[in-house]
Design a protein around this motif. Structure first.
Motif, PDB file in Angstrom:
ATOM      1  N   PHE A 119      46.503  -7.466 -24.483  1.00 48.03           N
ATOM      2  CA  PHE A 119      47.054  -6.894 -25.722  1.00 48.03           C
ATOM      3  C   PHE A 119      46.425  -5.522 -25.870  1.00 48.03           C
ATOM      4  CE2 PHE A 119      46.707  -5.961 -30.279  1.00 48.03           C
ATOM      5  CZ  PHE A 119      48.023  -6.137 -30.694  1.00 48.03           C
ATOM      6  N   ALA A 120      47.215  -4.526 -26.206  1.00 43.56           N
ATOM      7  CA  ALA A 120      46.667  -3.165 -26.213  1.00 43.56           C
ATOM      8  C   ALA A 120      47.245  -2.329 -27.336  1.00 43.56           C
ATOM      9  CB  ALA A 120      46.945  -2.491 -24.869  1.00 43.56           C
ATOM     10  N   GLY A 177      38.755 -18.350 -17.801  1.00 41.64           N
ATOM     11  CA  GLY A 177      38.413 -18.469 -19.206  1.00 41.64           C
ATOM     12  C   GLY A 177      37.535 -17.366 -19.746  1.00 41.64           C
ATOM     13  N   VAL A 178      37.317 -16.325 -18.969  1.00 42.26           N
ATOM     14  CA  VAL A 178      36.494 -15.201 -19.437  1.00 42.26           C
ATOM     15  C   VAL A 178      37.327 -14.359 -20.402  1.00 42.26           C
ATOM     16  CG1 VAL A 178      35.225 -13.135 -18.745  1.00 42.26           C
ATOM     17  CG2 VAL A 178      35.183 -15.180 -17.290  1.00 42.26           C
ATOM     18  N   VAL A 179      36.714 -13.945 -21.513  1.00 44.76           N
ATOM     19  CA  VAL A 179      37.390 -13.010 -22.417  1.00 44.76           C
ATOM     20  C   VAL A 179      36.786 -11.633 -22.198  1.00 44.76           C
ATOM     21  CG1 VAL A 179      37.912 -14.759 -24.147  1.00 44.76           C
ATOM     22  CG2 VAL A 179      35.825 -13.409 -24.369  1.00 44.76           C
ATOM     23  N   GLY A 180      37.612 -10.630 -22.419  1.00 47.24           N
ATOM     24  CA  GLY A 180      37.130  -9.271 -22.207  1.00 47.24           C
ATOM     25  C   GLY A 180      37.802  -8.294 -23.132  1.00 47.24           C
ATOM     26  N   SER A 181      37.247  -7.104 -23.173  1.00 50.85           N
ATOM     27  CA  SER A 181      37.858  -6.032 -23.953  1.00 50.85           C
ATOM     28  C   SER A 181      37.419  -4.704 -23.379  1.00 50.85           C
ATOM     29  CB  SER A 181      37.466  -6.139 -25.430  1.00 50.85           C
ATOM     30  OG  SER A 181      36.079  -5.936 -25.600  1.00 50.85           O
ATOM     31  N   LEU A 182      38.222  -3.708 -23.672  1.00 56.16           N
ATOM     32  CA  LEU A 182      37.949  -2.365 -23.156  1.00 56.16           C
ATOM     33  C   LEU A 182      38.382  -1.333 -24.189  1.00 56.16           C
ATOM     34  CD1 LEU A 182      37.437  -0.154 -20.962  1.00 56.16           C
ATOM     35  CD2 LEU A 182      39.758  -0.613 -20.119  1.00 56.16           C
ATOM     36  N   ARG A 212      46.432 -11.783 -19.124  1.00 56.27           N
ATOM     37  CA  ARG A 212      47.255 -11.309 -20.238  1.00 56.27           C
ATOM     38  C   ARG A 212      46.489 -10.236 -20.983  1.00 56.27           C
ATOM     39  NH1 ARG A 212      50.102 -14.427 -25.107  1.00 56.27           N
ATOM     40  NH2 ARG A 212      47.955 -14.788 -25.785  1.00 56.27           N
ATOM     41  N   LEU A 224      42.009  -2.434 -25.302  1.00 55.94           N
ATOM     42  CA  LEU A 224      42.620  -3.568 -24.618  1.00 55.94           C
ATOM     43  C   LEU A 224      41.826  -4.834 -24.900  1.00 55.94           C
ATOM     44  CD1 LEU A 224      43.413  -0.983 -22.860  1.00 55.94           C
ATOM     45  CD2 LEU A 224      43.551  -2.548 -20.932  1.00 55.94           C
ATOM     46  N   THR A 225      42.536  -5.894 -25.201  1.00 59.88           N
ATOM     47  CA  THR A 225      41.945  -7.232 -25.210  1.00 59.88           C
ATOM     48  C   THR A 225      42.421  -7.938 -23.951  1.00 59.88           C
ATOM     49  OG1 THR A 225      41.962  -7.316 -27.617  1.00 59.88           O
ATOM     50  CG2 THR A 225      41.789  -9.407 -26.460  1.00 59.88           C
ATOM     51  N   LEU A 226      41.481  -8.516 -23.212  1.00 60.82           N
ATOM     52  CA  LEU A 226      41.788  -9.042 -21.887  1.00 60.82           C
ATOM     53  C   LEU A 226      41.537 -10.545 -21.831  1.00 60.82           C
ATOM     54  CD1 LEU A 226      39.805  -6.278 -19.964  1.00 60.82           C
ATOM     55  CD2 LEU A 226      42.269  -6.299 -20.372  1.00 60.82           C
ATOM     56  N   GLU A 227      42.548 -11.274 -21.384  1.00 59.14           N
ATOM     57  CA  GLU A 227      42.359 -12.694 -21.070  1.00 59.14           C
ATOM     58  C   GLU A 227      42.280 -12.799 -19.557  1.00 59.14           C
ATOM     59  OE1 GLU A 227      45.084 -15.315 -23.366  1.00 59.14           O
ATOM     60  OE2 GLU A 227      45.619 -13.452 -24.391  1.00 59.14           O
ATOM     61  N   PRO A 281      51.235  -9.315 -26.880  1.00 58.73           N
ATOM     62  CA  PRO A 281      50.493  -9.548 -25.640  1.00 58.73           C
ATOM     63  C   PRO A 281      51.465  -9.615 -24.461  1.00 58.73           C
ATOM     64  CG  PRO A 281      49.891 -11.150 -27.338  1.00 58.73           C
ATOM     65  CD  PRO A 281      51.090 -10.427 -27.838  1.00 58.73           C
TER      66      PRO A 281
END
Lengths: 376, 238
Positions: free
Chosen positions: A233-234, A262-267, A231, A255-258, A368
């Motif tokens: 959110f951008a 269970g790893v969280v990420g962002s770009l 998922r 971008l917020t990345l799910e 999202p």
């Protein structure tokens, strides 16, 4: 990485359209396992396409054929290198795959998921390999991958990427005079050929996230062990360049990345203007594991060179020991040999395309958005 | 005119006193020596103007000032000055990475306050995700500007890591612990350590507080900012 078998005859490669900066077919040509034998494109392409194809063919002393099917039939090809406009990547690649040819294709794979799906179907039906161009063999990225594999920071829990290209893209935002027409996307990209910033060439305007997002998202994909973004959110904006604003596309995105497991990420990604950095731009990876963390500068190693009279826009720090292009070509050869998987194949690039499209939808809707993946 | 400043702090009081000693027209005095102002961990004393360190001022208080040390860090002050001078153009993106070891607050509220303060708007879009000890806070602003902030409390024991990048329409600013580290070779892989400037925010923060006291400025704005940031963090991460 294992070396390829130099005793084998080189793979014969046809270049299907070479209308952008030509790093991909040049990298293939430079590798001893490959030999470029022709350039081909469709006869009905516009004149500028033929000019660029002809110019590249002349440089390499190979024929330019204005008929893709004819080139495939006549030149006994093993593989094709596709470096067309992004909107044509999958069509050209799928036609080659249907003829049993392996494919190396420039990024981004496609602006639409259905194009990716048609290509994947052709590749799998005809059992041929496909490598999508990326930067995963840059020395710092390899270092990060090896440190993760060695368990230095334990199981990965979070990954954050900053990916800024400090390049211009025509006139700055808010410089269009009253009465002037909006900037034509293709026209602007054709102008950009001179400075190599024409990655979005084509009739379909594509923002920075669509054009370059595959690079950081391929890092994230590889470093998470192939995990997919579930998922996103951008937020997006045209913050810097008039051409992007005029064509309703982004030059800045967050971008917020799910991610699976269970790893969280962002770009953060942007084409933030040449004045914003002394070099190509700040590109960093931030990885947090259960036992430690890493901060990786994609540019390293580099050497600083400064001199009197240095052009303003010349990068002051030059990347060194960068064998990404060679190693990608090596990876492609090994994939054709059947001894190594492509470091980014069409399914992986399709996952990234789906993530990008979900991000654009999120930016439009403010919510999202679940990423539309193929079944695993 | 000399300002008499007293301290009543649970932690780091020596650092605060040292910082105050470098400010002109300030005399550091004890609380019972008729101070003009106070720096305290909690509460005021006898209605003195008070800079509250690590505590939230009471709503509507006329003498409790919120301490916002992140705004006074040297790197932030340099970036703010560049922004105010128009060098960076319109803010488009604030990116913060703030990592700390377990038990040490990575500063979510201060970071969100910084984002709102530098971008100069209130967000119209917010989003947050959390996994174990890792948080991401994502903000979108009416102008199109955006902020993306990540936090962890999962570093191994030892130093934290802070990184700030502000991208504007005319340029960008980068303040990153990664750049500021020096190498120390003591066998094996070298250690990477920044020069110690962790207390460099104290003097400008005290100077700003003392100016507010002398000019009889209301603490309302900073209290409101801090409460807004805290509320936003609570809402986004709920």
């Amino acid at each position: 990485m294992r070396a390829t078998d130099r005793k084998k005859a080189p793979f014969r490669v046809g270049v299907l359209s070479v209308v952008k900066h030509a790093y991909l077919p040049r990298a293939i040509a430079a590798h001893p396992r490959f030999k470029l034998v022709c350039v081909a494109d469709d006869a009905e392409r516009p004149g500028w396409t033929h000019e660029r194809n002809q110019s590249f063919a002349d440089e390499f002393g190979i024929p330019y054929i204005r008929d893709v099917a004819d080139a495939i039939e006549r030149f006994d090809l093993d593989a094709v290198a596709v470096s067309s406009e992004a909107e044509r990547h999958c069509d050209l690649a799928a036609r080659a795959a249907a003829a049993g040819l392996h494919v190396v294709v420039d990024k981004p794979l496609a602006p639409r998921l259905e194009d990716c799906d048609r290509l994947i179907a052709a590749l799998e039906r005809h059992r041929v390999q496909c490598l999508v161009w990326n930067r995963n063999f840059l020395p710092a990225i390899v270092q990060a991958r090896e440190a993760l594999a060695a368990g230095n920071i334990g199981t990965l829990a979070a990954i954050h990427c900053d990916f800024y290209f400090s390049k211009d893209a025509g006139p700055p935002l808010c410089t269009r005079r009253a009465g002037d027409p909006p900037i034509d996307w293709l026209g602007r990209q054709l102008e950009a050929h001179a400075d190599g910033s024409d990655g979005g060439v084509g009739t379909m305007p594509m923002g920075e996230l669509q054009v370059e997002g595959i690079y950081p998202l391929a890092y994230i994909r590889m470093l998470t062990g192939g995990a997919r973004v579930r998922r996103v959110f951008a937020r997006t904006a045209a913050h810097f360049h008039q051409a992007h604003a005029d064509n309703g596309i982004d030059d800045l995105a967050t971008l917020t990345l799910e991610i699976e497991n269970g790893v969280v990420g962002s770009l953060c990604i942007g084409r933030i203007g040449a004045a914003a950095h002394p070099d190509i731009g700040e590109i960093k990876l931030h990885l947090i594991g259960e036992k430690g963390a890493m901060v990786i500068s994609e540019a390293r190693p580099e050497v600083a060179i400064h001199y009197r009279g240095q052009p303003l826009l010349e990068f002051k720090h030059q990347r060194i020991a960068d064998e990404n292009n060679y190693l990608l070509a090596e990876n492609f050869a090994l994939a054709i040999d059947g001894t190594q998987a492509p470091i980014l194949d069409a399914r992986g690039a399709r996952d990234i395309c789906a993530t990008v499209l979900a991000a654009l939808e999120s930016a439009r809707s403010g919510r999202p958005v679940a990423v539309k993946h193929l079944p695993a | 005119m000399m300002t008499r400043l007293a301290f009543r702090l649970d932690e780091d009081e020596a650092d605060y006193r040292a910082a105050a000693s470098r400010i002109g027209a300030v005399e550091v005095v004890a609380l019972d020596e008729n101070p003009d102002a106070l720096v305290a961990s909690a509460g005021t004393a006898a209605g003195l103007p008070t800079l509250l360190i690590g505590a939230i001022p009471s709503v509507g208080s006329e003498n409790e000032f919120a301490a916002l040390p992140l705004r006074f860090c040297p790197q932030v002050r340099a970036i703010r000055a560049s922004l105010d001078a128009g060098q960076l153009g319109r803010p488009g993106l604030l990116r913060l990475h703030r990592w700390s070891p377990p038990g040490r607050d990575p500063g979510r509220v201060a970071a969100v306050d910084l984002a709102l303060w530098l971008i100069g708007e209130q967000p119209v879009a917010t989003h947050g995700i959390r996994s174990l000890n890792n948080d991401v806070i994502h903000l979108g602003f009416p102008s199109g500007a955006m902020a993306l902030l990540d936090f962890t409390e999962a570093l191994p024991a030892g130093d934290g890591y802070h990184s700030l990048c502000l991208v504007g329409s005319n340029g960008a600013a980068y303040a990153d612990d990664h750049r500021d580290r020096n190498l120390f070779f003591t066998g094996g892989a070298p250690g990477a350590t920044p020069p110690n400037f962790s207390k460099a925010c104290l003097r400008p923060m005290l100077e700003d507080f003392l100016s507010a006291v002398r000019e009889k400025r209301s603490p309302e704005h900073t209290t409101r900012d801090l409460l807004r940031a805290r509320q936003l963090v609570e809402e986004v991460m709920a």
